[in-house]
Design an enzyme around this catalytic site. Sequence first.
Site, mmCIF file in Angstrom:
data_model
loop_
_atom_site.group_PDB
_atom_site.id
_atom_site.type_symbol
_atom_site.label_atom_id
_atom_site.label_comp_id
_atom_site.label_asym_id
_atom_site.label_seq_id
_atom_site.Cartn_x
_atom_site.Cartn_y
_atom_site.Cartn_z
ATOM 1 N N ASP A 1 39.888 22.880 2.819
ATOM 2 C CA ASP A 1 38.601 23.122 2.190
ATOM 3 C C ASP A 1 37.939 24.279 2.941
ATOM 4 O O ASP A 1 38.385 24.673 4.021
ATOM 5 C CB ASP A 1 37.761 21.836 2.278
ATOM 6 C CG ASP A 1 36.380 21.999 1.685
ATOM 7 O OD1 ASP A 1 36.241 22.738 0.688
ATOM 8 O OD2 ASP A 1 35.430 21.395 2.222
ATOM 9 N N ASP B 1 33.841 25.232 2.922
ATOM 10 C CA ASP B 1 32.527 24.890 3.482
ATOM 11 C C ASP B 1 32.590 23.585 4.261
ATOM 12 O O ASP B 1 33.061 22.560 3.758
ATOM 13 C CB ASP B 1 31.504 24.761 2.358
ATOM 14 C CG ASP B 1 31.205 26.092 1.693
ATOM 15 O OD1 ASP B 1 30.375 26.835 2.225
ATOM 16 O OD2 ASP B 1 31.818 26.377 0.647
ATOM 17 N N ASP C 1 35.979 18.100 4.172
ATOM 18 C CA ASP C 1 34.814 17.347 4.661
ATOM 19 C C ASP C 1 33.993 16.713 3.561
ATOM 20 O O ASP C 1 33.034 15.978 3.834
ATOM 21 C CB ASP C 1 33.899 18.288 5.454
ATOM 22 C CG ASP C 1 33.054 19.178 4.544
ATOM 23 O OD1 ASP C 1 33.639 19.823 3.642
ATOM 24 O OD2 ASP C 1 31.827 19.212 4.711
#
Length: 347
Positions: free
Chosen positions: A107, A109, A293
């Site tokens: 991922d 961000d 996250d």
Amino acid sequence: MTKHGVVLGPEDAVVAAAARHFSFPPPRTGGDSCRKLAAQVDLGAAVMGSWLDSMKASSPRHRLMAPLAGAADAEHDDWMERHPSALERFEALAAAAKGKQVAVFLDYDGTLSPIVEDPDRAVMTDEMREAVRGVAARFPTAIVSGRCRDKVFGFVGLEELYYAGSHGMDIRGPTADPNNHGKPAAEFLPVIEEAYAALVGSVEASIPGAKVENNKFCLSVHFRCVEEAAWGALFERVRAVLRDYPGLRLTQGRKVLEVRPMIKWDKGKALEFLLDALGYAERSDVFPVYVGDDRTDEDAFKVLRSRGQGAGILVSRFPKETAASFSLRDPAEVRDFLRRLVDANAT
């Protein structure tokens, strides 16, 4: 662990996957799903309460408000037993991956860059970029993000990666033909543009701190800079706009409401697609590593659990429900983990 070039499957499949802009038509859901969404946005106070609770849960500061330090410590210790640090258990991970083809999915961000107030300033460090570059030199490596693919590429700036933008609805390999521009959700683009303009006019214009981001195949309504007292008004305005667009659905990420086309596609589907394109879908000697996250990454973690292969790694400082097997605290630990992958495969 094996090097990027040491692949036991058919080489033609890997070369072909790396040399094209992936174009695929994710299946649309039927009219029933659209009707269910229309019903959902009219549920009133019950829906509002549920969404507000979910929006609060996505905010790290709410995790800091545990009433008893001892209870919070016990919860954290129990969670860490079930989701141990990928750094502390690195040798065990390396042993599980030994002799297998490793593939890395990341991922952006909150994983490669910290979460910042202005999404346009979510810049990764040079040290992180070098760590990602080192991993990509040894294994097939992809960035899987809710952001627009071009925007993520602008942040990362590494041509040797696979980029899956808009939750995997726009995927391109590292040596893609720049003249091949397949659009898997092309039919939704006019609707998304129209909804974007409506959300900007309704939300940004009236909710201080709100930001609507156009990610081409999906929209993000960021509320990380919005006062909590205004979250309910923000949600109501988003919901009101979406009543006019039954082909779009509302989901939630980390301090963001996301508007996506009503199609059966997510980061888990993107992970499966990439594994298939690389020639790894039916192989038992593959070890995929997915690091993320956000709630949207849970779909990918669930794919790895269902396959019984690889490792899902959640980036979080706070205990929360997840299908990941391991954890890392923040992007700095992600960088260190990637460096260890590189060092473990330096020869």
